[in-house]
Design a protein around this motif. Structure first.
Motif, PDB file in Angstrom:
ATOM      1  N   ALA A  30      21.956 -13.522 -31.965  1.00 57.28           N
ATOM      2  CA  ALA A  30      22.467 -13.252 -29.997  1.00 57.28           C
ATOM      3  C   ALA A  30      22.926 -12.104 -30.508  1.00 57.28           C
ATOM      4  O   ALA A  30      23.375 -11.405 -30.007  1.00 57.28           O
ATOM      5  N   PRO A  31      21.672 -11.684 -30.128  1.00 61.20           N
ATOM      6  CA  PRO A  31      21.842  -9.728 -29.649  1.00 61.20           C
ATOM      7  C   PRO A  31      21.896  -9.687 -28.415  1.00 61.20           C
ATOM      8  O   PRO A  31      22.463 -10.093 -27.356  1.00 61.20           O
TER       9      PRO A  31
ATOM     10  N   LEU B 103      18.249  -5.134 -25.135  1.00 61.73           N
ATOM     11  CA  LEU B 103      19.215  -5.877 -25.914  1.00 61.73           C
ATOM     12  C   LEU B 103      19.099  -5.247 -28.117  1.00 61.73           C
ATOM     13  O   LEU B 103      18.349  -4.248 -27.812  1.00 61.73           O
ATOM     14  N   SER B 104      20.646  -5.850 -28.302  1.00 63.85           N
ATOM     15  CA  SER B 104      20.616  -4.845 -29.264  1.00 63.85           C
ATOM     16  C   SER B 104      21.521  -5.995 -30.484  1.00 63.85           C
ATOM     17  O   SER B 104      22.128  -6.387 -30.125  1.00 63.85           O
ATOM     18  N   SER B 105      21.092  -5.623 -31.625  1.00 64.86           N
ATOM     19  CA  SER B 105      21.966  -6.297 -32.479  1.00 64.86           C
ATOM     20  C   SER B 105      22.033  -5.793 -33.610  1.00 64.86           C
ATOM     21  O   SER B 105      21.339  -4.252 -34.610  1.00 64.86           O
ATOM     22  N   ALA B 106      22.190  -6.147 -35.248  1.00 63.67           N
ATOM     23  CA  ALA B 106      23.014  -6.033 -36.335  1.00 63.67           C
ATOM     24  C   ALA B 106      21.235  -4.738 -37.039  1.00 63.67           C
ATOM     25  O   ALA B 106      21.459  -3.646 -37.423  1.00 63.67           O
ATOM     26  N   ASN B 107      20.189  -5.382 -36.923  1.00 65.08           N
ATOM     27  CA  ASN B 107      19.122  -4.573 -37.178  1.00 65.08           C
ATOM     28  C   ASN B 107      18.147  -4.551 -36.910  1.00 65.08           C
ATOM     29  O   ASN B 107      17.423  -3.515 -37.357  1.00 65.08           O
ATOM     30  N   ALA B 108      18.253  -3.903 -35.843  1.00 66.26           N
ATOM     31  CA  ALA B 108      18.009  -3.563 -34.431  1.00 66.26           C
ATOM     32  C   ALA B 108      17.938  -1.744 -34.007  1.00 66.26           C
ATOM     33  O   ALA B 108      16.989  -0.802 -33.908  1.00 66.26           O
ATOM     34  N   GLY B 109      18.592  -1.278 -35.078  1.00 65.90           N
ATOM     35  CA  GLY B 109      18.273   0.037 -35.344  1.00 65.90           C
ATOM     36  C   GLY B 109      19.643   0.976 -33.589  1.00 65.90           C
ATOM     37  O   GLY B 109      19.977  -0.233 -32.949  1.00 65.90           O
ATOM     38  N   TRP B 110      19.624   1.930 -33.400  1.00 70.43           N
ATOM     39  CA  TRP B 110      20.027   2.597 -32.443  1.00 70.43           C
ATOM     40  C   TRP B 110      18.449   2.927 -31.269  1.00 70.43           C
ATOM     41  O   TRP B 110      17.619   2.621 -31.293  1.00 70.43           O
TER      42      TRP B 110
END
Length: 578
Positions: free
Chosen positions: A149-150, A180-187
């Protein structure tokens, strides 16, 4: 924070005092340290309460270049000022993934979120937010959302227009469409440009905050925030005027002009006053000139030019004229009206007149300009007039033929504006409407029938007329309306009923920013005995259909442009050829 028993730890926090706390009637305030359970001994030392260092404030010699201070989280040795949690019960922390290395990089971190707006915020210096000024927003973000759920961040402004908060704040989106961003997507990095408007500049307070519409709980990291100046407020517009119609005789100092809505809201118009007009020849052979209009007030939004979008360029209309008709007292019952009545074969000319507060509410035949039962008016013209703040219509014709209506401006008019009334004994034919514009056609509070409840900028009750290069630029209902619900009497020999009569010409017309339809042919439809063609019709940013055809046939839509409408083209119970 993870407290360690028996060890000294540094505790730093930023306190933002409210207006109430700084009021002279506030005798004292209490600062408390809470959190540990009862019977725990607490030792405190080196307690300091001091003003934030200069780095937390705008540079007094360069206040407006960058609206965000300490955006890299590295200037205040552990303090997060001037950032603050938008939800006061939360707090902002400074973190560093590798504090002991040469790659040390502090950033802002917020946790324990409970709402989409539970995020980092900061105040903007309203004196910098000049209407029309452009700033570039840039920031890095990392959202610790689930990979399933990014989420996408938004930066918005919350503008407080009243010092006591008695009016609802205004929200504007500064930055949208980021990755979109998520925990493993980085900066991730996001950048966008934003134009400030007058409500920002005049506001009591403007807050800038991060908003996660689809996320209420994920931790958020932010870094490298900046909101930097790109260009100043616009003092004017530049027109490439090949026809040399922008002259000092018309577009002169202190003349008023109007810019129609560039949005889906019909009334988002801008009026301004010309401070000066300057011109220069840019082509000696053709005589093409460039004219610059400098405004008294800065332009809040940059008008869209033909170079940027040739299909949706912004119109600019002149309201002022040298001849002005208006009542001594503004009243909906005594507005000025020019009526041409029973003048067959007599050439009439109404040119260059400004009519303010014209027409009479809810009264037939009392319109700013009205031609009634004049029959053949070959050679007559109604052109280059300005009608604004009309109480009832703008230009209306009844039982009149061969009239040229061109280059007129209508602004803030009530009920149908340019109207072909559809006389039941002598229908209007062979009239020409060319390069007219209607802006803010409004629903009358006194509407007497269903037709008046849905005003059209161009209300057409008989089709055998010519419409070319007109613009319906913001109606509270429709742009163009073929409403053929009046049946000709048997005495009108030689004329077809309106829903069967031929269309003379309809080409290169524009409808934008209308609340409902750009063009409507309903409820009775249109099935002419000769094929009718709608040529190169342009419809954009209408909140309903750009083109709505109902019960219509033998009708061709040839060319055109449809964009940013709720529905581009809607064909219902038709055999229209598209």
């Amino acid at each position: 924070l993870n407290w360690l028993d028996g060890q000294w730890m540094d505790l730093k926090s930023t306190i933002r005092f409210t207006h109430e706390q700084l009021n002279a009637t506030d005798i004292f305030s209490v600062i408390t340290l809470s959190g540990p359970e009862p019977k725990i001994n607490i030792a405190m030392d080196s307690i300091k309460l001091h003003l934030a260092p200069p780095e937390a404030f705008p540079d007094p010699n360069d206040v407006c270049t960058n609206l965000i201070q300490n955006g890299q989280a590295d200037l205040l040795t552990g303090f997060t000022a001037p950032m603050y949690p938008f939800v006061p019960s939360n707090k902002i922390l400074l973190k560093d993934d590798d504090p002991n290395s040469t790659n040390s990089n502090p950033y802002f971190h917020i946790t324990n979120r409970k709402a989409p707006h539970d995020n980092i915020a900061m105040d903007l210096t309203t004196a910098c937010l000049l209407p029309g000024s452009t700033y570039s927003m840039s920031y890095k973000y990392r959202i610790h959302a689930s990979d399933d759920a990014p989420t996408m961040p938004r930066i918005i402004t919350k503008t407080w227009t009243h010092p006591e908060g008695l009016t609802n704040p205004i929200f504007d989106i500064v930055s949208n469409g980021c990755d979109l961003s998520s925990a493993n997507a980085g900066w991730k990095t996001c950048q966008s440009d934003f134009h400030f408007q007058s409500h920002h500049y005049k506001a009591h307070r403007v807050e800038l905050l991060l908003y996660l519409r689809d996320d209420r709980t994920s931790d958020v990291d932010l870094d490298d925030l900046s909101f930097t100046f790109l260009s100043g407020s616009r003092e004017g517009v530049q027109l490439n005027d090949g026809n040399k119609i922008v002259t000092h005789n018309c577009w002169s100092d202190n003349a008023q002009l109007v810019i129609p809505s560039q949005t889906t809201f019909f009334d988002a118009t801008i009026t301004n006053t010309i401070q000066s007009v300057t011109s220069e020849i840019i082509d000696e052979v053709t005589g093409e000139q460039r004219t610059h209009l400098k405004m008294i007030d800065p332009l809040e939004a940059l008008p869209t030019t033909k170079l940027v979008d040739p299909m949706a360029a912004t119109e600019i209309a002149l309201l002022s004229r040298n001849i002005v008709l208006k009542s001594a007292v503004e009243s909906s019952t005594t507005g000025p009206s020019i009526t041409v009545l029973h003048t067959p074969t007599l050439v009439q000319s109404i040119v260059g007149v400004e009519i303010q507060n014209g027409g009479v509410s809810a009264t037939d035949d009392k319109y700013p300009i009205h031609f009634c039962n004049s029959k053949d008016l070959q050679g007559s013209v109604v052109s280059h007039n300005s009608i604004h703040k009309s109480f009832h219509r703008c230009i209306s014709i009844k039982a009149t033929h061969n009239l040229q209506i061109s280059h007129n401006v209508a602004y803030q008019t009530t009920s149908h504006c340019y109207a072909i009334e559809g006389d039941t004994t002598l229908p209007e034919v062979q009239n020409t409407f060319h390069k007219n514009i209607g802006i803010q056609t409004k629903v009358p509070t006194w509407a007497r029938n269903d037709s008046e409840k849905y005003p059209a900028t161009f209300w057409i009750s008989y089709p055998t007329n010519t419409f070319t290069s007109n613009s319906a630029a913001g109606s509270e209902a429709y742009g163009y309306w073929f409403e053929f619900n009046r049946r000709l009497s048997v005495d009108a020999t030689g004329y077809l009923q309106p829903w069967l009569a031929p269309l003379a010409s309809f080409s290169d017309n524009i409808a934008h920013s209308n609340k409902w339809f750009g063009f409507r042919s309903s409820p009775y439809g249109y099935n002419p005995t000769q094929t009718a063609t709608l040529s190169n019709f342009i419809a954009y940013r209408n909140r309903g259909q750009g083109l709505f055809l109902h019960n219509t046939g033998n009708f061709i839509v040839d060319g055109g442009y449809f964009a940013d409408n709720r529905v581009g083209v809607d064909v219902m119970m038709d055999n229209t050829l598209l």
